[in-house]
Design an enzyme around this catalytic site. Structure first.
Site: not given
Ligand SMILES: O=c1[nH]c(=O)c2[nH]c(=O)[nH]c2[nH]1
Length: 321
Positions: A14, A59-60, A171, A188, A253-254, A280, A282
């Site tokens: 469920k 599941t009930d 970036f 950014r 971001v990585q 990410n 945008h």
């Molecule tokens: O932090 C980011 N990582 C990416 O791999 C990536 N690629 C992208 O177009 N913008 C960003 N920004």
């Protein structure tokens, strides 16, 4: 019937069992609201291959058990422990069920602060949904080696934690080739909806000794106050995520993801692996050059278009050494 095919795997149950539970300590109330999913595996093949419903726990009934344990379980306020209780109950109640999978989403209900400015106190029974993020707990109960040799795997985390920062993110330095149109920026907007999961080491767990009495031994690892305490780990992980998001001078971001995960591992001795999935989201500065206005130089960018799709999607798992 075809002899070219066979049932490779089967799991059923469920989903979206919604439950709110009130626990009263006199006039001081606790509430939890959960979305529960319960899935079972075991000797259930014939229900698929021979239309044999004799092996089917409905599941009930799974929904009814969820509500029954929500009423009777002493573990209801902790999603980890309630999921362990529900999962172990399933494999011990039904001899032919060898594995259960319980997922609980815990919705936010925080106490409303009331009183004069600066002297607010949390209200005993009034609550506010102070965030769309959810605490998510996944428990896998494996009794396939025997009902007295149950192994539990617990994964917890956060979903849908939406954050944005208006600076402190750059970036640059990425691969530039014939496909690259992205402009390098030293400033950014950074926004993501955090999906975090962290795993605890598997452990042995005792089934409820008597299904009627609902006895259940909480393993030391996840009991209140221990380094495994689900509630405390969740709070620390949420705080670490928000702190690093806000404070990190993000190179990508990585890199920010890695910093978050390192802190969650460092602060939580019971956590073995940490996985983040970070879209990410945008926000693109509107080009106003046509009217003689600079809105694209990073320091001048003030008007942005939120882009719902596509988004980046950055993920990684970081493990304890
Ligand atoms: O932090 C980011 N990582 C990416 O791999 C990536 N690629 C992208 O177009 N913008 C960003 N920004």
């Amino acid at each position: 019937m075809s002899s070219e095919s066979f049932l490779a795997s089967a799991r059923y149950g469920k989903d979206l069992v919604r439950v709110l539970r009130v626990v009263r300590e006199g006039s001081w109330h606790h509430v939890v609201e959960y979305n529960v999913k319960v899935l079972l595996e075991g000797d259930i093949e014939t229900s698929y291959t021979e239309a044999d419903n004799a092996v089917v726990v409905t599941t009930d009934a799974m929904k009814n058990i969820t509500y029954y344990l929500a009423k009777t379980s002493p573990h209801i306020l902790s999603p980890e422990r309630f999921a362990l209780h529900l999962g172990t109950h399933m494999v011990s109640k039904y001899a032919h069920i060898h594995k259960s999978f319980v997922t609980i989403e815990k919705l936010r209900w925080s106490r409303i602060p009331v009183g004069a400015d600066g002297q607010e106190a949390p209200h005993p029974h009034a609550f506010i949904r102070d965030g769309a993020d959810k605490r998510v707990v996944d428990v896998e109960i494996d009794a396939s080696a025997g009902k007295d040799k149950i192994i539990a795997k617990v994964t917890s985390g956060i979903a849908d934690l939406l954050v944005l920062k208006s600076t402190g993110s750059a970036f640059s330095g990425y691969i530039r080739d014939e496909y690259t149109t992205l402009v390098e920026v030293d400033d950014r907007i950074l926004s993501t909806s955090v999906d975090l999961t962290y795993t605890f080491a598997p452990f042995n767990i005792a089934a409820p000794t008597d299904a009627k009495k609902l006895e259940f031994s909480v393993p030391g690892q996840i009991s209140p106050g221990s380094v495994w305490d689900g509630e405390e780990v969740a709070e620390r992980a949420r705080k670490a995520t928000l702190d690093i998001f806000a404070l990190d001078e993000s190179a990508s971001v990585q890199a920010t993801l890695y910093n978050m995960a390192q802190r969650v591992i460092a602060e939580n001795a019971g956590v073995q692996t940490v996985t983040y999935k970070l879209p990410n989201k945008h926000y693109i500065p509107v080009d106003m050059k046509y009217i003689g206005v600079d809105n694209t130089t990073p320091s001048q960018a003030e008007v942005f278009v939120p882009v719902s799709a596509p988004s980046g999607l950055i993920s990684a798992t970081i493990s304890r050494k």
